[in-house]
Scaffold this motif. Sequence first.
Motif, PDB file in Angstrom:
ATOM      1  N   TRP A  83       0.794  -1.214   0.000  1.00 40.02           N
ATOM      2  CA  TRP A  83       0.000   0.000   0.000  1.00 40.02           C
ATOM      3  C   TRP A  83       0.836   1.278   0.000  1.00 40.02           C
ATOM      4  O   TRP A  83       0.480   2.250  -0.671  1.00 40.02           O
ATOM      5  CB  TRP A  83      -0.940   0.010   1.203  1.00 40.02           C
ATOM      6  N   ASP A  84       1.924   1.295   0.757  1.00 42.13           N
ATOM      7  CA  ASP A  84       2.687   2.540   0.912  1.00 42.13           C
ATOM      8  C   ASP A  84       3.214   3.025  -0.436  1.00 42.13           C
ATOM      9  O   ASP A  84       3.933   2.303  -1.140  1.00 42.13           O
ATOM     10  CB  ASP A  84       3.840   2.336   1.891  1.00 42.13           C
ATOM     11  N   GLY A  85       2.847   4.228  -0.816  1.00 39.13           N
ATOM     12  CA  GLY A  85       3.282   4.810  -2.081  1.00 39.13           C
ATOM     13  C   GLY A  85       2.519   4.322  -3.296  1.00 39.13           C
ATOM     14  O   GLY A  85       2.883   4.664  -4.429  1.00 39.13           O
ATOM     15  N   SER A  86       1.462   3.532  -3.097  1.00 39.15           N
ATOM     16  CA  SER A  86       0.725   2.962  -4.233  1.00 39.15           C
ATOM     17  C   SER A  86      -0.310   3.938  -4.777  1.00 39.15           C
ATOM     18  O   SER A  86      -0.707   4.912  -4.119  1.00 39.15           O
ATOM     19  CB  SER A  86       0.010   1.678  -3.795  1.00 39.15           C
ATOM     20  N   ALA A  87      -0.782   3.639  -5.988  1.00 40.62           N
ATOM     21  CA  ALA A  87      -1.853   4.436  -6.586  1.00 40.62           C
ATOM     22  C   ALA A  87      -3.133   4.304  -5.766  1.00 40.62           C
ATOM     23  O   ALA A  87      -3.912   5.258  -5.649  1.00 40.62           O
ATOM     24  CB  ALA A  87      -2.101   3.985  -8.026  1.00 40.62           C
ATOM     25  N   ALA A  88      -3.350   3.123  -5.187  1.00 39.95           N
ATOM     26  CA  ALA A  88      -4.542   2.912  -4.357  1.00 39.95           C
ATOM     27  C   ALA A  88      -4.519   3.831  -3.144  1.00 39.95           C
ATOM     28  O   ALA A  88      -5.552   4.396  -2.760  1.00 39.95           O
ATOM     29  CB  ALA A  88      -4.621   1.453  -3.907  1.00 39.95           C
ATOM     30  N   ALA A  89      -3.348   4.000  -2.543  1.00 39.05           N
ATOM     31  CA  ALA A  89      -3.230   4.893  -1.383  1.00 39.05           C
ATOM     32  C   ALA A  89      -3.511   6.340  -1.779  1.00 39.05           C
ATOM     33  O   ALA A  89      -4.159   7.090  -1.035  1.00 39.05           O
ATOM     34  CB  ALA A  89      -1.846   4.763  -0.758  1.00 39.05           C
ATOM     35  N   GLU A  90      -3.039   6.745  -2.951  1.00 39.85           N
ATOM     36  CA  GLU A  90      -3.292   8.112  -3.428  1.00 39.85           C
ATOM     37  C   GLU A  90      -4.792   8.331  -3.650  1.00 39.85           C
ATOM     38  O   GLU A  90      -5.339   9.381  -3.303  1.00 39.85           O
ATOM     39  CB  GLU A  90      -2.525   8.362  -4.720  1.00 39.85           C
ATOM     40  N   THR A 123       3.596   2.532   9.823  1.00 36.37           N
ATOM     41  CA  THR A 123       4.608   3.067   8.914  1.00 36.37           C
ATOM     42  C   THR A 123       4.256   4.528   8.655  1.00 36.37           C
ATOM     43  O   THR A 123       3.252   5.041   9.157  1.00 36.37           O
ATOM     44  CB  THR A 123       4.647   2.296   7.583  1.00 36.37           C
ATOM     45  N   ASN A 124       5.045   5.196   7.844  1.00 43.84           N
ATOM     46  CA  ASN A 124       4.752   6.587   7.516  1.00 43.84           C
ATOM     47  C   ASN A 124       3.482   6.729   6.689  1.00 43.84           C
ATOM     48  O   ASN A 124       2.827   7.773   6.717  1.00 43.84           O
ATOM     49  CB  ASN A 124       5.921   7.215   6.766  1.00 43.84           C
ATOM     50  N   GLY A 125       3.137   5.661   5.952  1.00 44.87           N
ATOM     51  CA  GLY A 125       1.983   5.763   5.060  1.00 44.87           C
ATOM     52  C   GLY A 125       0.777   4.954   5.472  1.00 44.87           C
ATOM     53  O   GLY A 125      -0.305   5.139   4.903  1.00 44.87           O
ATOM     54  N   SER A 126       0.926   4.059   6.450  1.00 41.16           N
ATOM     55  CA  SER A 126      -0.188   3.189   6.786  1.00 41.16           C
ATOM     56  C   SER A 126      -0.134   2.726   8.237  1.00 41.16           C
ATOM     57  O   SER A 126       0.908   2.807   8.901  1.00 41.16           O
ATOM     58  CB  SER A 126      -0.215   1.969   5.854  1.00 41.16           C
ATOM     59  N   VAL A 127      -1.273   2.241   8.693  1.00 40.96           N
ATOM     60  CA  VAL A 127      -1.388   1.570   9.991  1.00 40.96           C
ATOM     61  C   VAL A 127      -2.092   0.252   9.713  1.00 40.96           C
ATOM     62  O   VAL A 127      -3.254   0.232   9.297  1.00 40.96           O
ATOM     63  CB  VAL A 127      -2.198   2.413  10.992  1.00 40.96           C
ATOM     64  N   VAL A 128      -1.365  -0.864   9.905  1.00 41.90           N
ATOM     65  CA  VAL A 128      -1.908  -2.181   9.593  1.00 41.90           C
ATOM     66  C   VAL A 128      -2.329  -2.868  10.892  1.00 41.90           C
ATOM     67  O   VAL A 128      -1.515  -3.044  11.803  1.00 41.90           O
ATOM     68  CB  VAL A 128      -0.887  -3.054   8.846  1.00 41.90           C
ATOM     69  N   LEU A 129      -3.603  -3.266  10.963  1.00 38.21           N
ATOM     70  CA  LEU A 129      -4.137  -3.952  12.128  1.00 38.21           C
ATOM     71  C   LEU A 129      -4.289  -5.433  11.823  1.00 38.21           C
ATOM     72  O   LEU A 129      -4.826  -5.810  10.774  1.00 38.21           O
ATOM     73  CB  LEU A 129      -5.490  -3.371  12.512  1.00 38.21           C
ATOM     74  N   SER A 130      -3.797  -6.275  12.727  1.00 35.27           N
ATOM     75  CA  SER A 130      -3.859  -7.734  12.565  1.00 35.27           C
ATOM     76  C   SER A 130      -4.745  -8.310  13.651  1.00 35.27           C
ATOM     77  O   SER A 130      -4.401  -8.286  14.833  1.00 35.27           O
ATOM     78  CB  SER A 130      -2.457  -8.347  12.647  1.00 35.27           C
ATOM     79  N   GLY A 131      -5.901  -8.821  13.259  1.00 36.83           N
ATOM     80  CA  GLY A 131      -6.834  -9.403  14.216  1.00 36.83           C
ATOM     81  C   GLY A 131      -6.592 -10.884  14.404  1.00 36.83           C
ATOM     82  O   GLY A 131      -6.309 -11.610  13.456  1.00 36.83           O
ATOM     83  N   SER A 132      -6.690 -11.336  15.633  1.00 35.32           N
ATOM     84  CA  SER A 132      -6.515 -12.758  15.940  1.00 35.32           C
ATOM     85  C   SER A 132      -7.299 -13.090  17.195  1.00 35.32           C
ATOM     86  O   SER A 132      -7.882 -12.210  17.833  1.00 35.32           O
ATOM     87  CB  SER A 132      -5.030 -13.086  16.153  1.00 35.32           C
ATOM     88  N   ARG A 147      -2.845   8.539   7.217  1.00 38.12           N
ATOM     89  CA  ARG A 147      -2.322   7.204   6.938  1.00 38.12           C
ATOM     90  C   ARG A 147      -3.483   6.228   6.706  1.00 38.12           C
ATOM     91  O   ARG A 147      -4.519   6.327   7.360  1.00 38.12           O
ATOM     92  CB  ARG A 147      -1.438   6.720   8.089  1.00 38.12           C
ATOM     93  N   VAL A 148      -3.294   5.293   5.796  1.00 40.47           N
ATOM     94  CA  VAL A 148      -4.366   4.362   5.457  1.00 40.47           C
ATOM     95  C   VAL A 148      -4.460   3.294   6.546  1.00 40.47           C
ATOM     96  O   VAL A 148      -3.462   2.645   6.887  1.00 40.47           O
ATOM     97  CB  VAL A 148      -4.117   3.697   4.093  1.00 40.47           C
ATOM     98  N   LEU A 149      -5.662   3.121   7.116  1.00 35.92           N
ATOM     99  CA  LEU A 149      -5.903   2.110   8.147  1.00 35.92           C
ATOM    100  C   LEU A 149      -6.274   0.811   7.457  1.00 35.92           C
ATOM    101  O   LEU A 149      -7.305   0.723   6.782  1.00 35.92           O
ATOM    102  CB  LEU A 149      -7.022   2.576   9.069  1.00 35.92           C
ATOM    103  N   LEU A 150      -5.438  -0.224   7.622  1.00 36.21           N
ATOM    104  CA  LEU A 150      -5.570  -1.451   6.832  1.00 36.21           C
ATOM    105  C   LEU A 150      -5.807  -2.679   7.702  1.00 36.21           C
ATOM    106  O   LEU A 150      -5.358  -2.748   8.847  1.00 36.21           O
ATOM    107  CB  LEU A 150      -4.296  -1.660   6.007  1.00 36.21           C
ATOM    108  N   ASP A 151      -6.491  -3.658   7.126  1.00 35.74           N
ATOM    109  CA  ASP A 151      -6.726  -4.955   7.753  1.00 35.74           C
ATOM    110  C   ASP A 151      -5.737  -5.955   7.161  1.00 35.74           C
ATOM    111  O   ASP A 151      -5.748  -6.197   5.950  1.00 35.74           O
ATOM    112  CB  ASP A 151      -8.171  -5.396   7.486  1.00 35.74           C
ATOM    113  N   ALA A 152      -4.889  -6.546   8.002  1.00 33.82           N
ATOM    114  CA  ALA A 152      -3.872  -7.478   7.506  1.00 33.82           C
ATOM    115  C   ALA A 152      -4.507  -8.681   6.820  1.00 33.82           C
ATOM    116  O   ALA A 152      -3.955  -9.212   5.849  1.00 33.82           O
ATOM    117  CB  ALA A 152      -2.967  -7.935   8.657  1.00 33.82           C
ATOM    118  N   PHE A 153      -5.652  -9.135   7.287  1.00 35.72           N
ATOM    119  CA  PHE A 153      -6.275 -10.323   6.700  1.00 35.72           C
ATOM    120  C   PHE A 153      -6.768 -10.058   5.281  1.00 35.72           C
ATOM    121  O   PHE A 153      -6.465 -10.799   4.358  1.00 35.72           O
ATOM    122  CB  PHE A 153      -7.438 -10.814   7.563  1.00 35.72           C
TER     123      PHE A 153
END
Length: 287
Positions: A49-56, A234-243, A272-278
């Motif tokens: 995701w970081d630096g991707s077109a999707a993030a933009e 990271t500088n561009g995202s926050v990845v959350l991992s649920g378990s 920053r993009v809030l992301l789901d690791a799954f």
Amino acid sequence: MRTTAFRTALSLVAVGLLAAGCGADAGGSDESEPAPHTRPRALKVAKAWDGSAAAETWRAGFYPLGDPVQLPDDAFHSDADKEAYLTQNFTLRGDLPKTSRKDAKVTWRDGDSLTLPFMGARAAYDELGGSKAPGPRLTVTGAKLGETTLATGRGPATVPAWLFTIEGYDTPLKRVAVSPSKPPKPPIGPVGSLSSELWELGQVVGVAADGRSVTVRAHHGACDDGPAVDVLETNGSVVLSGSMVGTKDGFCTAQLLAKKVTVELDRPLGDRVLLDAFTGRPVRGTE
């Protein structure tokens, strides 16, 4: 039709009557197991995701990180009123405003804005729910156009909202009057299948006013000690991992449960993009 956070919290998705242990390892003990190793997957998601077109695209759009419905300050007066809201039982007594406007503006704190299609009062009322189920009901007696503040993928924003007057309440029920932007195609796919090591997260419940914590609905089973959510920033995202943690041996009903979990961040979420690791996708608010 909207999906309320309350109903999500109480939902049970039955996937079978009995299961030999809810975790992948049916030979586990009653002792809590150590947290799964989620970092490799989280790193892959962040890198994609970081630096991707999707993030933009995500940062250029309107993506709420909260419920578009904001309850009156004194909600609820009774269990009956709460039940009416959860079951989407509303009655309209009076007229709703009519407007010819076609679009409305969302404005962020840095001055950036975005023009989106406008949702009329009737459409917003219909989003609250048109259930004809028996039971208690909430009565809407009118509405006026106003605004509210909502957490989004680009930080807090001022958004137009319909302020519905609810009989018996001193403050209005607010419903955001614009819909989210179309989400971009994610640059990474989801995990292949559910496992005891990584579970798909539910919706974002809320973001703290200072952006230093995020509350999400995390899933777990009936034979464990509950959900856990790890975070990778990271500088561009926050990845959350649920378990889930503390899987136990024995027979139990196989159910998918949800619980609110608050995750503390090292610095404000910002844009920053809030992301789901799954899933490899952004975690969304209630729509």
